[in-house]
Write a protein that holds these residues in place. Structure first.
Motif, mmCIF file in Angstrom:
data_model
loop_
_atom_site.group_PDB
_atom_site.id
_atom_site.type_symbol
_atom_site.label_atom_id
_atom_site.label_comp_id
_atom_site.label_asym_id
_atom_site.label_seq_id
_atom_site.Cartn_x
_atom_site.Cartn_y
_atom_site.Cartn_z
ATOM 1 N N ALA A 165 0.834 -1.210 0.000
ATOM 2 C CA ALA A 165 0.000 0.000 0.000
ATOM 3 C C ALA A 165 0.861 1.248 0.000
ATOM 4 O O ALA A 165 1.873 1.316 0.683
ATOM 5 C CB ALA A 165 -0.899 0.003 1.217
ATOM 6 N N SER A 166 0.453 2.235 -0.786
ATOM 7 C CA SER A 166 1.193 3.494 -0.814
ATOM 8 C C SER A 166 0.709 4.404 0.283
ATOM 9 O O SER A 166 1.422 5.233 0.794
ATOM 10 C CB SER A 166 0.942 4.201 -2.127
ATOM 11 N N SER A 167 -0.558 4.298 0.598
ATOM 12 C CA SER A 167 -1.111 5.177 1.625
ATOM 13 C C SER A 167 -2.355 4.492 2.153
ATOM 14 O O SER A 167 -2.668 3.382 1.756
ATOM 15 C CB SER A 167 -1.456 6.537 1.030
ATOM 16 N N LEU A 192 3.366 -3.693 -11.129
ATOM 17 C CA LEU A 192 4.786 -3.501 -10.818
ATOM 18 C C LEU A 192 4.939 -2.499 -9.676
ATOM 19 O O LEU A 192 3.989 -1.837 -9.302
ATOM 20 C CB LEU A 192 5.517 -2.970 -12.055
ATOM 21 N N GLY A 193 6.192 -2.351 -9.189
ATOM 22 C CA GLY A 193 6.474 -1.268 -8.254
ATOM 23 C C GLY A 193 6.779 -1.743 -6.856
ATOM 24 O O GLY A 193 6.258 -2.751 -6.394
ATOM 25 N N GLY A 194 7.662 -0.998 -6.172
ATOM 26 C CA GLY A 194 8.029 -1.290 -4.791
ATOM 27 C C GLY A 194 7.585 -0.153 -3.886
ATOM 28 O O GLY A 194 7.111 0.880 -4.354
ATOM 29 N N ALA A 195 7.779 -0.354 -2.571
ATOM 30 C CA ALA A 195 7.209 0.569 -1.590
ATOM 31 C C ALA A 195 7.783 1.982 -1.654
ATOM 32 O O ALA A 195 7.118 2.942 -1.287
ATOM 33 C CB ALA A 195 7.427 -0.002 -0.199
ATOM 34 N N LEU A 228 -3.571 9.969 -2.444
ATOM 35 C CA LEU A 228 -4.333 9.138 -3.389
ATOM 36 C C LEU A 228 -4.119 7.670 -3.036
ATOM 37 O O LEU A 228 -2.997 7.170 -3.106
ATOM 38 C CB LEU A 228 -3.831 9.413 -4.812
ATOM 39 N N PRO A 229 -5.191 6.946 -2.646
ATOM 40 C CA PRO A 229 -4.998 5.533 -2.295
ATOM 41 C C PRO A 229 -4.406 4.748 -3.471
ATOM 42 O O PRO A 229 -4.881 4.871 -4.601
ATOM 43 C CB PRO A 229 -6.418 5.041 -1.968
ATOM 44 N N ALA A 230 -3.388 3.974 -3.204
ATOM 45 C CA ALA A 230 -2.744 3.213 -4.284
ATOM 46 C C ALA A 230 -2.157 1.922 -3.727
ATOM 47 O O ALA A 230 -1.739 1.861 -2.575
ATOM 48 C CB ALA A 230 -1.655 4.059 -4.930
ATOM 49 N N ALA A 242 -6.289 -0.159 0.987
ATOM 50 C CA ALA A 242 -4.910 0.207 1.320
ATOM 51 C C ALA A 242 -4.682 0.170 2.829
ATOM 52 O O ALA A 242 -3.585 0.430 3.299
ATOM 53 C CB ALA A 242 -4.583 1.588 0.754
ATOM 54 N N GLU A 243 -5.738 -0.143 3.597
ATOM 55 C CA GLU A 243 -5.584 -0.291 5.051
ATOM 56 C C GLU A 243 -5.020 -1.670 5.358
ATOM 57 O O GLU A 243 -4.219 -1.840 6.262
ATOM 58 C CB GLU A 243 -6.942 -0.150 5.761
ATOM 59 N N GLN A 244 -5.478 -2.667 4.596
ATOM 60 C CA GLN A 244 -5.060 -4.054 4.859
ATOM 61 C C GLN A 244 -4.248 -4.638 3.711
ATOM 62 O O GLN A 244 -4.023 -5.844 3.653
ATOM 63 C CB GLN A 244 -6.310 -4.910 5.111
ATOM 64 N N ASN A 245 -3.847 -3.765 2.773
ATOM 65 C CA ASN A 245 -2.989 -4.162 1.651
ATOM 66 C C ASN A 245 -3.589 -5.260 0.776
ATOM 67 O O ASN A 245 -2.888 -6.204 0.394
ATOM 68 C CB ASN A 245 -1.607 -4.626 2.151
#
Ligand code: PEP
Ligand code: MG
Length: 564
Positions: free
Chosen positions: A21-23, A204-207, A220-222, A243-246
């Motif tokens: 989760a980003s946020s 794709l993508g890391g934290a 922005l939730p992501a 994005a709270e619990q991924n």
């Protein structure tokens, strides 16, 4: 929810998966798929008397695609949106490249094939050339070819125009739209946010990738690293982004959607409780202050930061000011931007970081590093201060703009990617020369980012040439653990490697205390509640983080007691 758009197409199969989760936040909405991948086309041969007709179709499609880019461009300029313009300009250039027309039409004529097939073959040929380039950044430009030329393919096949990250959201009425993609760029994140996209999920993508840091900054939730989400997904599918619990859930049944609606309401109640902390100082339960500041990339982020009562800007990532520029703006232009920021902070401190170009921030790179230098590993090559010291003239302009701006408010200057104390000595010499030339006598503190392990290991020597330290945990983790911050496959090392990081942080804090200079933290760990007590007890001057994390950390801090 309106399910009309899926009627008769395919059964809605529930699937779920985990991601990073980003946020925070929960979004329940409709899917909009935006692939950066390969577009397939009809392939057939053409009778010789119809060949020129096929070439004419190609020419017309190129013109329509270029015109559509122009229209998008004007629309964005009128709306005051600048960030995606760079992408559109590049698309225009690729679409109208005379070589593309020449080579594609010669395929139509020689191979007697339809325009779509000829263009697809030409696109593949260009991308193959890019795939063989060693430099990762240049290699990845093959995606730009696919994005841009797909616009021509769309006109040839009669498919609707691609959204290029800012697509039309009207088709789902008032329902939230969640973009699901293989990857998104920083510009796309900003443009989606501006166009009221409710959330983003990427495979794709890391934290600690920059697109995600920006998403977090603007609230922005992501979710990133959502592997497999793109299999069998369709525009209009219903989707929960949690994005709270991924987790993400595709096509949740009615009862699950209802449960999520309740969960979302509960979160917003706890958010209200959090909002009470917007007017409170950043204090532990026993009254010990730990200032909480904001990391800023774009001025838009200040809106949120201002609402929650920040203690200052702890990290201004100045390189984002240059994201759309092909060369570095002059001193007057930079000065104007910095002064605007300082005035907006109205007396609160601003820590301005010098350009950290290189690594995962490639813009201006060839300009600064030289067009024939690619860097075998961009994260370990010319980046940050190393790159700036290679360009003393540009560095002087950059420093002069900051030093002059510092006359308008409390400013500190921070150097990124410092590896040795000699680099800091060189930087300080250049800054001193700028001050003499500008007649500035006021002291402007110049500090070191501690984000390369050598700087933490040699923290005593580094303290001798720094007015303050700011610990950049994103890069310090990446370089300590040899784990790319953008690679989701090694994201778990970030948890298990915490002990090594803690040792370097403690060593840095001890050196700062011995030399009586302030030390703070500005990486994403500053927003991790598991670390708040450690930072409080190590006497950090402040923690700097995405504005959206500040209230949560302030509430958490209010429950801790200071135990040095
Ligand atoms: C860091 O590395 O921790 C940091 C704050 O800098 P950036 O994320 O901009 O590299
Ligand atoms: Mg860094």
């Amino acid at each position: 929810m309106n399910d009309g758009c899926r009627a008769g197409r395919h059964p809605a199969i529930r699937r779920e998966g985990r991601a990073i989760a980003s946020s925070s936040g929960v979004v329940i909405g409709r899917v909009k798929v935006q692939m950066h991948g390969r577009q397939l086309v009809p392939e057939h041969t053409v009778n010789s008397h119809l060949i020129e007709q096929e070439v004419a179709r190609l020419v017309a499609a190129i013109e329509m695609a270029a015109e559509a880019v122009d229209i998008e461009r004007h629309h964005l300029i009128n709306a005051g949106v600048r960030d995606p313009l760079m992408i559109l300009d590049m698309h225009h250039m690729l679409i109208t490249d005379p070589e593309l027309l020449l080579k594609t039409s010669s395929r139509i004529r020689h191979d007697c094939i339809n325009a779509e097939w000829a263009l697809r073959l030409e696109m593949d040929a260009i991308q193959t050339v890019f795939e063989q380039i060693d430099d990762e950044y240049l290699r990845n430009r093959k995606h730009d070819i696919e994005h841009a030329c797909s616009r021509i393919l769309d006109h040839l096949t009669g498919a609707p125009e691609r959204p290029a990250g800012i697509g039309c959201l009207d088709e789902y009425g008032d329902e939230a739209v969640i973009y699901v993609s293989d990857d998104v760029s920083v510009s796309e994140v900003v443009s989606m946010w501006r166009h009221k996209v409710a959330g983003i999920i990427t495979e794709l993508g890391g934290a600690d990738a920059h697109n995600i840091i920006v998403a977090r900054g603007i609230g922005l939730p992501a979710l990133v690293g959502a592997s497999g989400i793109l299999n069998d997904i369709h525009d209009g599918d219903s989707l929960v982004l949690d994005a709270e619990q991924n987790v993400w859930i595709l096509n949740p049944p009615q009862n699950e959607q209802a449960a999520y609606t309740k969960f979302k309401a509960a979160i917003s109640i706890s958010q209200k409780d959090l909002e009470a902390f917007a007017v409170k100082p950043s204090l532990s339960a026993d009254g010990h202050e730990l200032k909480l500041m904001a990391n800023i990339e774009f001025p838009e982020e200040l809106e949120l930061a201002e609402q929650i009562g920040i203690d200052g800007i702890g990290l201004y990532r100045s390189e984002f000011l240059f994201i759309n520029e092909s060369s570095m703006p002059d001193e007057a232009c930079q000065y104007e931007q910095y002064v605007k920021l300082i005035h907006r902070m109205d007396g609160k401190p601003v820590t301005m970081r010098l350009l950290d170009v290189g690594g995962d921030r490639p813009w201006l790179y060839s300009d600064l590093a030289g067009h024939d230098y690619a860097g075998a590993n961009p994260a370990m090559g010319l980046r940050g201060l190393r790159l700036l010291l290679r360009n003393p003239e540009l560095l002087s302009i950059h420093l002069s703009a900051m030093l002059r701006a510092a006359e308008h408010g409390p400013v500190r200057i921070l150097a990124p990617m410092v590896t040795t104390s000699q680099e800091m000595e060189q930087l300080r010499d250049i800054a001193a020369q700028c001050k003499v030339r500008l007649g500035i006598t006021q002291a402007v503190p110049i500090g070191s980012m501690i984000e390369v392990p050598s700087a933490a290991i040699m923290a005593d020597a580094m303290a001798g040439v720094s007015d303050f330290f700011s610990i950049g945990t994103n890069d310090l983790l990446q370089y300590t653990l040899a784990a790319d911050r953008n690679d989701e496959e090694v994201a778990d090392l970030y948890q298990s490697g915490a002990a090594a990081l803690k040792q370097l942080i403690m060593q840095t804090a001890a050196a700062a205390k011995k030399a009586a200079i302030p030390v703070s933290v500005c990486g994403e760990l500053a927003a991790d509640p598991e670390w708040t007590a450690t930072f409080l007890n190590l006497d950090m001057e402040y923690l700097s983080m995405s504005a959206s994390s500040i209230l949560g950390i302030r509430r958490y801090l209010s429950r801790l007691t200071y135990q040095p």
